[in-house]
Scaffold this motif. Structure first.
Motif, PDB file in Angstrom:
ATOM      1  N   ASP A  16      12.059   3.207   8.442  1.00 31.83           N
ATOM      2  CA  ASP A  16      10.740   3.473   8.692  1.00 31.83           C
ATOM      3  C   ASP A  16      10.231   4.731   7.728  1.00 31.83           C
ATOM      4  OD1 ASP A  16      11.534   5.610   9.849  1.00 31.83           O
ATOM      5  OD2 ASP A  16      10.729   5.360  11.775  1.00 31.83           O
ATOM      6  N   GLN A  17      11.151   5.230   6.798  1.00 32.25           N
ATOM      7  CA  GLN A  17      10.670   6.236   5.910  1.00 32.25           C
ATOM      8  C   GLN A  17      10.473   5.575   4.375  1.00 32.25           C
ATOM      9  OE1 GLN A  17       9.968   9.288   6.870  1.00 32.25           O
ATOM     10  NE2 GLN A  17      10.225   8.363   8.709  1.00 32.25           N
ATOM     11  N   SER A  18      10.742   4.098   4.485  1.00 34.88           N
ATOM     12  CA  SER A  18      10.846   3.348   3.004  1.00 34.88           C
ATOM     13  C   SER A  18       9.718   2.890   2.769  1.00 34.88           C
ATOM     14  CB  SER A  18      12.034   2.208   3.424  1.00 34.88           C
ATOM     15  OG  SER A  18      11.550   1.477   4.370  1.00 34.88           O
ATOM     16  N   ALA A  19       8.400   3.185   3.337  1.00 36.14           N
ATOM     17  CA  ALA A  19       7.182   2.559   3.071  1.00 36.14           C
ATOM     18  C   ALA A  19       6.817   2.732   1.610  1.00 36.14           C
ATOM     19  CB  ALA A  19       6.124   3.127   3.707  1.00 36.14           C
ATOM     20  N   LEU A  20       6.302   1.518   0.650  1.00 39.39           N
ATOM     21  CA  LEU A  20       5.527   1.733  -0.532  1.00 39.39           C
ATOM     22  C   LEU A  20       4.283   0.926  -0.079  1.00 39.39           C
ATOM     23  CD1 LEU A  20       5.840   2.109  -3.615  1.00 39.39           C
ATOM     24  CD2 LEU A  20       6.641  -0.197  -3.296  1.00 39.39           C
ATOM     25  N   THR A  21       3.231   1.646  -0.510  1.00 36.54           N
ATOM     26  CA  THR A  21       1.993   0.751  -0.285  1.00 36.54           C
ATOM     27  C   THR A  21       1.600   0.005  -1.528  1.00 36.54           C
ATOM     28  OG1 THR A  21       0.829   2.685   0.526  1.00 36.54           O
ATOM     29  CG2 THR A  21      -0.547   1.167  -0.380  1.00 36.54           C
ATOM     30  N   ILE A  22       1.588  -1.448  -1.092  1.00 34.32           N
ATOM     31  CA  ILE A  22       1.209  -2.612  -2.255  1.00 34.32           C
ATOM     32  C   ILE A  22      -0.011  -2.874  -2.672  1.00 34.32           C
ATOM     33  CG2 ILE A  22       1.471  -4.959  -2.650  1.00 34.32           C
ATOM     34  CD1 ILE A  22       4.221  -3.264  -2.370  1.00 34.32           C
ATOM     35  N   LEU A  23      -0.891  -2.496  -1.363  1.00 30.87           N
ATOM     36  CA  LEU A  23      -2.481  -2.742  -1.718  1.00 30.87           C
ATOM     37  C   LEU A  23      -3.086  -2.119  -0.698  1.00 30.87           C
ATOM     38  CD1 LEU A  23      -4.548  -4.385  -3.096  1.00 30.87           C
ATOM     39  CD2 LEU A  23      -4.072  -6.407  -1.631  1.00 30.87           C
ATOM     40  N   THR A  24      -4.352  -1.525  -0.878  1.00 27.81           N
ATOM     41  CA  THR A  24      -5.116  -1.122   0.280  1.00 27.81           C
ATOM     42  C   THR A  24      -6.643  -1.383  -0.091  1.00 27.81           C
ATOM     43  OG1 THR A  24      -5.470   0.888   1.888  1.00 27.81           O
ATOM     44  CG2 THR A  24      -5.328   1.321  -0.541  1.00 27.81           C
ATOM     45  N   PHE A  25      -7.410  -1.638   0.763  1.00 31.48           N
ATOM     46  CA  PHE A  25      -8.707  -1.846   0.698  1.00 31.48           C
ATOM     47  C   PHE A  25      -9.473  -1.395   1.800  1.00 31.48           C
ATOM     48  CE2 PHE A  25      -7.037  -5.974   1.433  1.00 31.48           C
ATOM     49  CZ  PHE A  25      -7.673  -6.471   2.246  1.00 31.48           C
ATOM     50  N   ASP A  26     -10.937  -0.943   1.506  1.00 31.86           N
ATOM     51  CA  ASP A  26     -11.659  -0.535   2.737  1.00 31.86           C
ATOM     52  C   ASP A  26     -12.089  -1.606   3.695  1.00 31.86           C
ATOM     53  OD1 ASP A  26     -11.469   2.228   1.574  1.00 31.86           O
ATOM     54  OD2 ASP A  26     -13.599   1.862   0.516  1.00 31.86           O
ATOM     55  N   GLN A  27     -12.337  -1.162   5.018  1.00 35.97           N
ATOM     56  CA  GLN A  27     -12.714  -2.119   5.907  1.00 35.97           C
ATOM     57  C   GLN A  27     -13.868  -1.499   6.630  1.00 35.97           C
ATOM     58  OE1 GLN A  27     -12.093  -5.235   6.583  1.00 35.97           O
ATOM     59  NE2 GLN A  27     -10.058  -5.625   5.893  1.00 35.97           N
ATOM     60  N   PRO A  28     -15.291  -2.014   6.363  1.00 36.99           N
ATOM     61  CA  PRO A  28     -16.405  -1.072   6.762  1.00 36.99           C
ATOM     62  C   PRO A  28     -16.588  -0.900   8.364  1.00 36.99           C
ATOM     63  CG  PRO A  28     -16.790  -3.478   6.202  1.00 36.99           C
ATOM     64  CD  PRO A  28     -15.487  -3.092   5.630  1.00 36.99           C
ATOM     65  N   PHE A  29     -15.989  -1.901   8.980  1.00 34.20           N
ATOM     66  CA  PHE A  29     -16.065  -1.898  10.554  1.00 34.20           C
ATOM     67  C   PHE A  29     -14.780  -2.216  10.992  1.00 34.20           C
ATOM     68  CE2 PHE A  29     -20.521  -2.412   8.963  1.00 34.20           C
ATOM     69  CZ  PHE A  29     -21.035  -0.912   9.798  1.00 34.20           C
ATOM     70  N   GLY A  30     -14.429  -2.573  12.474  1.00 35.02           N
ATOM     71  CA  GLY A  30     -13.137  -2.729  13.066  1.00 35.02           C
ATOM     72  C   GLY A  30     -13.267  -4.133  13.050  1.00 35.02           C
ATOM     73  N   ALA A  31     -14.068  -5.107  13.034  1.00 36.84           N
ATOM     74  CA  ALA A  31     -13.796  -6.656  13.173  1.00 36.84           C
ATOM     75  C   ALA A  31     -13.626  -7.379  11.798  1.00 36.84           C
ATOM     76  CB  ALA A  31     -14.741  -7.132  14.081  1.00 36.84           C
ATOM     77  N   HIS A  32     -13.037  -8.709  11.936  1.00 37.06           N
ATOM     78  CA  HIS A  32     -12.899  -9.611  10.970  1.00 37.06           C
ATOM     79  C   HIS A  32     -11.896  -8.974   9.701  1.00 37.06           C
ATOM     80  CE1 HIS A  32     -17.064 -11.545  12.139  1.00 37.06           C
ATOM     81  NE2 HIS A  32     -16.248 -11.196  13.152  1.00 37.06           N
ATOM     82  N   ASN A  33     -10.722  -8.656  10.255  1.00 38.94           N
ATOM     83  CA  ASN A  33      -9.709  -7.913   9.248  1.00 38.94           C
ATOM     84  C   ASN A  33      -8.812  -9.137   8.683  1.00 38.94           C
ATOM     85  OD1 ASN A  33     -10.494  -5.273   9.561  1.00 38.94           O
ATOM     86  ND2 ASN A  33      -9.813  -5.561  11.711  1.00 38.94           N
ATOM     87  N   GLY A  34      -8.937 -10.216   9.082  1.00 38.51           N
ATOM     88  CA  GLY A  34      -7.884 -11.123   8.570  1.00 38.51           C
ATOM     89  C   GLY A  34      -6.766 -10.542   8.785  1.00 38.51           C
TER      90      GLY A  34
END
Ligand SMILES: [Ca+2]
Ligand SMILES: [Ca+2]
Ligand SMILES: [Ca+2]
Length: 393
Positions: A128-146
């Motif tokens: 659990d210490q091995s994380a590497l972020t591949i991609l991140t993007f904003d979500q304006p609200f809580g729903a419809h995140n795919g």
């Protein structure tokens, strides 16, 4: 008299055969908390990995639900509603590199796709210490995140589903936005060496490379593509897209596609054009291969659960059929290309509504569903799927 017995036995046999169970389920394991996906690692161990919305990945090994989580990231995510740990995929070379990928909403509610590594000491525990972020993007609200992720079996690229974010649905039509899309990236490179939060490469044949539009985008015009899959044999892409008021959509992108398909949302729901702001009612709208009508008086369709095309060995009668369902209603469907487009059949209810949140494959291509707190194997006929009565609509 002898002939009467023969006749009676034929009639009795016919009555048994007249209502066969074309699809069924077998319990595999229980005790899960809000499971949203099930998958396997391509490493020959035949384990199943179950993603729990609250942030844990659990292992089923030899039919046993192991008590210790494979990974627990509950402390760095937002979960509940449509948020949480939403997707898991193992690298095609997992057996040698030990890389797995998760899709979750972080403490700000934004989407993160991150890589973790299996621990050196225990194949049933990730580091659990091995994380590497591949991609991140904003979500304006809580729903419809795919939130689903899968590697293409034909190209080794990582596909990521994103919903419209439940803010301005026109994001799905905006090629510069990563919302309302299927994204396609190469996790084996880094085209952004100065950006620690972008650790992926862009496939050079993605449709917006070299022109206006985000280079990660593969297809667009989706509302909330909660669960999708690839045909493990061909690489064809099947996308369950949760609808709004009218249609639950199951969309298709053949492996031969150059990408760039536009599935219409929010300007279209199914084939229905909408007068939403800024929409061109003559604009592009790739139609679904199957769509479930909210108006069906005998059903309760409300959330498409994209399934899988069966390529397993146990149930030859299911070979080549795409199997999918709807969360609220619980009816199961099968679809395959027919003479006049895709033929779709309702196979009836397997385990009821408000149950199945996702489906997945084991290493051999057998299919599973996650429902309530359990994992169920989907069973089928041994021979032709259409040997008797069924609800052909
Ligand atoms: Ca980078
Ligand atoms: Ca571009
Ligand atoms: Ca559509």
């Amino acid at each position: 008299m002898k002939n009467l017995f023969v006749l009676l036995s034929i009639i009795l046999c016919s009555q048994v055969i007249a209502q066969p169970a074309f699809l069924g389920t077998e319990d595999v394991a229980g005790g899960f908390s809000s499971p949203v996906s099930v998958t396997h690692a391509p490493d020959g161990t035949d384990r199943l990995f179950v993603t729990q919305q609250g942030g844990q990945i659990k292992v089923i090994d030899g039919g046993i639900h192991l008590p210790t989580p494979f990974l627990d990231i509950s402390g760095i995510i937002t979960s509940g509603g449509e948020q949480g740990l939403l997707g898991l995929a193992f690298h095609p070379q997992y057996a040698s590199n030990g890389f797995l990928y998760v899709n979750y909403t972080d403490l700000n509610g934004d989407t993160v796709v991150a890589r973790y590594s299996v621990s050196a000491a225990d194949a049933n525990i990730a580091d659990d210490q091995s994380a590497l972020t591949i991609l991140t993007f904003d979500q304006p609200f809580g729903a419809h995140n795919g939130g689903d992720i899968h590697f293409g079996p034909h190209d080794g690229l990582l596909y990521i589903s994103s919903g419209d974010g439940s803010g301005d649905p026109m994001a799905s039509q905006d090629p510069d936005s990563l919302l309302g899309k299927i994204l396609r990236i190469d996790v084996d490179g880094d085209d952004f060496p100065s950006d620690p939060l972008k650790n992926h490469a862009i496939p050079p044949d993605n449709p917006y490379v070299g022109i206006s539009g985000a280079d990660e985008v593969w297809v667009s015009g989706l509302r909330n593509p909660w669960r999708f899959s690839h045909d493990r044999l061909t690489g064809d892409l099947f996308i369950g897209d949760v609808g709004e008021d009218s249609w639950e959509e199951f969309n298709y992108v053949p492996a031969t596609s150059d990408g760039g398909e536009n599935f219409g949302w929010p300007c279209f729901e199914g084939a229905d054009a909408s007068g939403a702001g800024g929409c061109d009612v003559n604009g592009p709208n790739e139609l679904p291969i199957a769509a479930l009508a909210h108006s069906d008086p005998e059903s309760n369709y409300c959330s498409a659960i994209g399934g899988y095309r069966y390529r397993g060995q146990d149930y030859p009668g299911l070979a080549g059929w795409y199997i999918f369902t709807d969360w609220c209603d619980g009816d199961y469907f099968v679809a395959r290309p027919g003479v006049n487009g895709w033929e779709v059949h309702n196979m009836g209810t397997l385990i009821g509504g408000f149950a199945v949140t996702g489906m997945g494959e084991d290493e051999a291509g057998e299919l599973y569903a996650v429902a309530w707190s359990g994992v169920l194997k989907i069973t089928g006929p041994g021979d032709n799927i259409f040997t008797g009565d069924f609800d052909n609509n």
